[in-house]
Design a protein around this motif. Structure first.
Motif, short mmCIF file in Angstrom:
data_model
loop_
_atom_site.label_atom_id
_atom_site.label_comp_id
_atom_site.label_asym_id
_atom_site.label_seq_id
_atom_site.Cartn_x
_atom_site.Cartn_y
_atom_site.Cartn_z
N GLU A 13 1.72 6.91 -6.64
CA GLU A 13 0.79 8.01 -6.89
C GLU A 13 1.47 9.37 -6.74
O GLU A 13 1.15 10.32 -7.43
CB GLU A 13 -0.40 7.92 -5.91
CG GLU A 13 -1.42 6.87 -6.30
CD GLU A 13 -2.49 6.69 -5.24
OE1 GLU A 13 -2.75 7.64 -4.48
OE2 GLU A 13 -3.08 5.59 -5.19
N GLU A 14 2.43 9.43 -5.81
CA GLU A 14 3.16 10.69 -5.57
C GLU A 14 4.32 10.87 -6.56
O GLU A 14 5.08 11.83 -6.46
CB GLU A 14 3.70 10.69 -4.13
CG GLU A 14 2.59 10.79 -3.09
CD GLU A 14 3.07 10.43 -1.68
OE1 GLU A 14 4.28 10.13 -1.52
OE2 GLU A 14 2.24 10.44 -0.75
N GLU A 50 0.84 -1.20 0.00
CA GLU A 50 0.00 0.00 0.00
C GLU A 50 0.87 1.25 0.00
O GLU A 50 0.58 2.23 -0.70
CB GLU A 50 -0.92 0.01 1.23
CG GLU A 50 -2.11 -0.94 1.10
CD GLU A 50 -2.91 -1.06 2.39
OE1 GLU A 50 -2.64 -0.30 3.35
OE2 GLU A 50 -3.80 -1.92 2.44
N ARG A 51 1.95 1.21 0.78
CA ARG A 51 2.87 2.36 0.82
C ARG A 51 3.56 2.54 -0.52
O ARG A 51 3.76 3.66 -1.00
CB ARG A 51 3.89 2.17 1.95
CG ARG A 51 3.36 2.72 3.27
CD ARG A 51 4.20 2.34 4.46
NE ARG A 51 5.62 2.49 4.26
CZ ARG A 51 6.55 1.84 4.96
NH1 ARG A 51 6.19 0.97 5.87
NH2 ARG A 51 7.83 2.02 4.73
N GLN A 62 1.26 4.24 -2.78
CA GLN A 62 1.19 5.67 -2.45
C GLN A 62 2.37 6.41 -3.06
O GLN A 62 2.21 7.50 -3.63
CB GLN A 62 1.22 5.82 -0.92
CG GLN A 62 0.53 7.07 -0.43
CD GLN A 62 0.42 7.07 1.09
OE1 GLN A 62 0.55 6.04 1.75
NE2 GLN A 62 0.19 8.23 1.64
#
Length: 215
Positions: free
Chosen positions: A56-57, A49-50, A53
């Protein structure tokens, strides 16, 4: 080692794309008698999940994301044989697939693993699956739940199309529809008329159990 510490170390190793460390930690955790399902859910999955993220960033790109997935899978391979399968004699069928236009299946594969170890029979429709194909496969296999995922906002409308097809064919009441994935929210699930939304693999299992009445 404390459980929370182990979960964090596993998650960090996935984010750092360190396959060897993931394997080493997974084996150590099993030796220490830790629960394999929890290690996947609170360790490996959190790391993935990280990584998502960071993607996405725009700190991670596709190659890094795939390497993180490889690390996670290395841990899953060690832990999966140690998961205590549900002793439930009821085998409810779930059809799972990634909606048309999306080829990201890491999340789907995790949900599939968790459902199987919880006693569900899971039919995997794969990724990039057209709405009509999902409906046809659900009818053909006798699935009770249609579980659809996506990581892309551009493909979310395909989930609504599945429900439209079920309505059009007058079979909506025969299937429960679960949706999930990065951009999906409870509000979206409610708006399209889905029966439920799950944020992660563990909550997907709980939701599926509720939907078939075995919670």
């Amino acid at each position: 080692m404390l459980e929370q510490e182990m979960y964090k170390e596993l998650a960090d190793a996935v984010v750092e794309m360190d396959d060897d460390l993931v394997v080493e930690l997974s084996e150590k955790a099993i030796e220490e008698g830790m629960d394999a399902f929890e290690l996947i859910d609170k360790g490996l999955t959190k790391g993935m999940e990280r990584a998502g993220q960071l993607f996405e960033e725009e700190e991670y790109f596709v190659p890094e994301l795939l390497m993180c997935a490889d690390s996670m899978n290395a841990g899953v391979d060690i832990l999966k044989p140690h998961i205590k399968a549900s002793e439930s004699t009821e085998h409810h069928k779930v059809l799972i697939g990634v909606i048309e236009g999306d080829t990201h299946d890491i999340g789907k594969n995790l949900v599939k693993l968790m459902l199987e170890t919880s006693g569900f029979e899971v039919i995997d429709a794969g990724r990039d699956v057209p709405p009509q194909v999902l409906v046809d496969k659900a009818k053909e296999t006798g699935a009770e739940i249609i579980c659809i995922s996506t990581l892309m906002t551009t493909t979310m409308e395909g989930m609504e199309e599945v429900i439209h097809i079920l309505d059009k064919e007058n079979i909506r009441d025969k299937f429960k529809v679960m949706v999930g994935g990065g951009p999906i929210s409870k509000g979206f699930a409610d708006r399209i008329g889905a029966d439920g939304y799950s944020q992660n693999a563990a909550s997907a299992v709980k939701l599926a159990q509720e939907l078939v009445g075995i919670a």
